[in-house]
Design an enzyme around this catalytic site. Structure first.
Site, PDB file in Angstrom:
ATOM      1  CG  ASN A   6     -12.085  19.561  31.110  1.00 42.78           C
ATOM      2  OD1 ASN A   6     -11.969  18.479  30.335  1.00 42.78           O
ATOM      3  ND2 ASN A   6     -10.501  19.872  32.135  1.00 42.78           N
ATOM      4  CG  ASP A   8     -10.087  16.322  31.075  1.00 42.98           C
ATOM      5  OD1 ASP A   8      -9.194  16.540  29.732  1.00 42.98           O
ATOM      6  OD2 ASP A   8      -9.720  17.274  31.946  1.00 42.98           O
ATOM      7  NE  ARG A  17     -17.648  -1.510  26.355  1.00 41.15           N
ATOM      8  CZ  ARG A  17     -17.802  -1.589  27.774  1.00 41.15           C
ATOM      9  NH1 ARG A  17     -17.120  -0.662  28.535  1.00 41.15           N
ATOM     10  NH2 ARG A  17     -19.332  -1.877  28.299  1.00 41.15           N
ATOM     11  CG  HIS A  41      -5.745  16.900  33.675  1.00 40.84           C
ATOM     12  ND1 HIS A  41      -5.840  17.717  34.674  1.00 40.84           N
ATOM     13  CD2 HIS A  41      -4.315  17.039  33.409  1.00 40.84           C
ATOM     14  CE1 HIS A  41      -5.357  16.655  35.769  1.00 40.84           C
ATOM     15  NE2 HIS A  41      -4.438  17.111  35.244  1.00 40.84           N
ATOM     16  NE  ARG A  43      -5.529  12.164  36.389  1.00 43.61           N
ATOM     17  CZ  ARG A  43      -5.928  13.075  37.270  1.00 43.61           C
ATOM     18  NH1 ARG A  43      -6.648  13.969  37.668  1.00 43.61           N
ATOM     19  NH2 ARG A  43      -5.563  12.314  38.470  1.00 43.61           N
ATOM     20  CD  GLU A  68      -7.407  21.740  33.097  1.00 40.10           C
ATOM     21  OE1 GLU A  68      -8.306  22.767  33.855  1.00 40.10           O
ATOM     22  OE2 GLU A  68      -8.107  20.432  33.439  1.00 40.10           O
ATOM     23  CG  HIS A 210     -12.456  22.012  40.627  1.00 42.36           C
ATOM     24  ND1 HIS A 210     -11.916  21.051  40.257  1.00 42.36           N
ATOM     25  CD2 HIS A 210     -13.221  20.610  41.648  1.00 42.36           C
ATOM     26  CE1 HIS A 210     -11.843  19.717  40.773  1.00 42.36           C
ATOM     27  NE2 HIS A 210     -12.620  19.480  41.836  1.00 42.36           N
TER      28      HIS A 210
END
Length: 257
Positions: A6, A8, A17, A41, A43, A68, A210
């Site tokens: 992942n 992310d 920045r 992911h 979001r 995700e 996770h």
């Protein structure tokens, strides 16, 4: 065992920045060379990964892409347009730092969303709490994959085997004696194994993720019914000191069977 990386948290560093450094596409190329799957992911609030990130990664990387996302029409339509290899449906709250639990499987839109994605030849995974009830519901919903939330397992491992209880990051609910924590840890690990076996019995492919890191991953690797791990923050954190390629290869070595 397969490793989905992942990325992310590389996007988090970039967004700090608002410049294209570090380049998320470059990170995806490294994952494609040394991992088994790129996990991203997107979001609702776009706090880290952006739509163009997903588009570029799918366009230019040959590795499978695991998107995700929440049950959000805008992002689901993006998935239907760009067609990642897999969509993992996750719960999402704007105020949370990270995904706090498994998906509620009673959501009215869930069955319809799964069908739409599968009709577009996109594999569907459900990010669920490790419970037999949720696994049975996942089968009824006709998901192909489940990903077991390992957050509680990871928190218990931290409380037992690290110094986190002496830091500002200690969890109040885990302020217990070592014997109690050890019993809870063993119970949670047994529960993960039981759930993985149930998922496989029902014909589901089983992943986990996770909070997994270099110190707590080995017991999960021993659960043979789990075929894939999705790991992000710990790999990205390790890469600060070793480089992303080495961080991925170190994790690959740990999860080798």
């Amino acid at each position: 065992m397969l490793l989905g990386v992942n990325i992310d948290h590389i996007a988090v560093l970039r967004q700090a920045r608002m410049v294209n450094d570090p380049d998320l596409l470059e990170a995806a190329f490294i994952v494609a060379r040394h991992g088994d799957q790129i996990t991203l992911h997107v979001r609702e609030d776009r706090r880290h990964a952006q739509d163009f990130d997903l588009e570029n990664i799918i366009k230019f990387c040959k590795s499978p892409v695991n998107l995700e996302c929440a049950l959000n029409d805008e992002i689901l339509n993006l998935a239907l347009k760009l067609k990642p290899h897999r969509v993992t449906l996750v719960p999402e709250k704007r105020e949370e730092l990270t995904t706090e639990g498994g998906l509620c499987l009673n959501h009215a839109k869930l069955k319809q969303s799964i069908e739409k994605l599968q009709n577009a030849n996109i594999e569907v995974s459900l990010f669920i709490n490790p419970s037999l009830e949720d696994i049975e519901k996942s089968k009824i919903l006709k998901a192909q994959f489940i990903e077991l939330h390992t957050g509680h397992y990871a928190n218990l491992h931290n409380a037992l085997f690290s110094n986190i209880s002496h830091t500002a990051f200690a969890l109040k609910e885990l302020d217990q004696d070592k014997k109690t924590l050890q019993a809870q840890f063993e119970k949670e690990l047994q529960n993960l194994e039981l759930c993985a076996k149930k998922g496989l019995e029902l014909g589901l492919k089983v992943a986990a993720g996770h909070g997994l890191n270099y110190k707590n991953v080995k017991p999960v690797v021993k659960i043979k019914e789990i075929c894939e791990l999705n790991i992000g923050q710990s790999i990205v954190a390790r890469s600060v000191f070793t480089g992303l390629q080495n961080a991925i290869l170190e994790m690959k070595e740990l999860i080798k069977r």
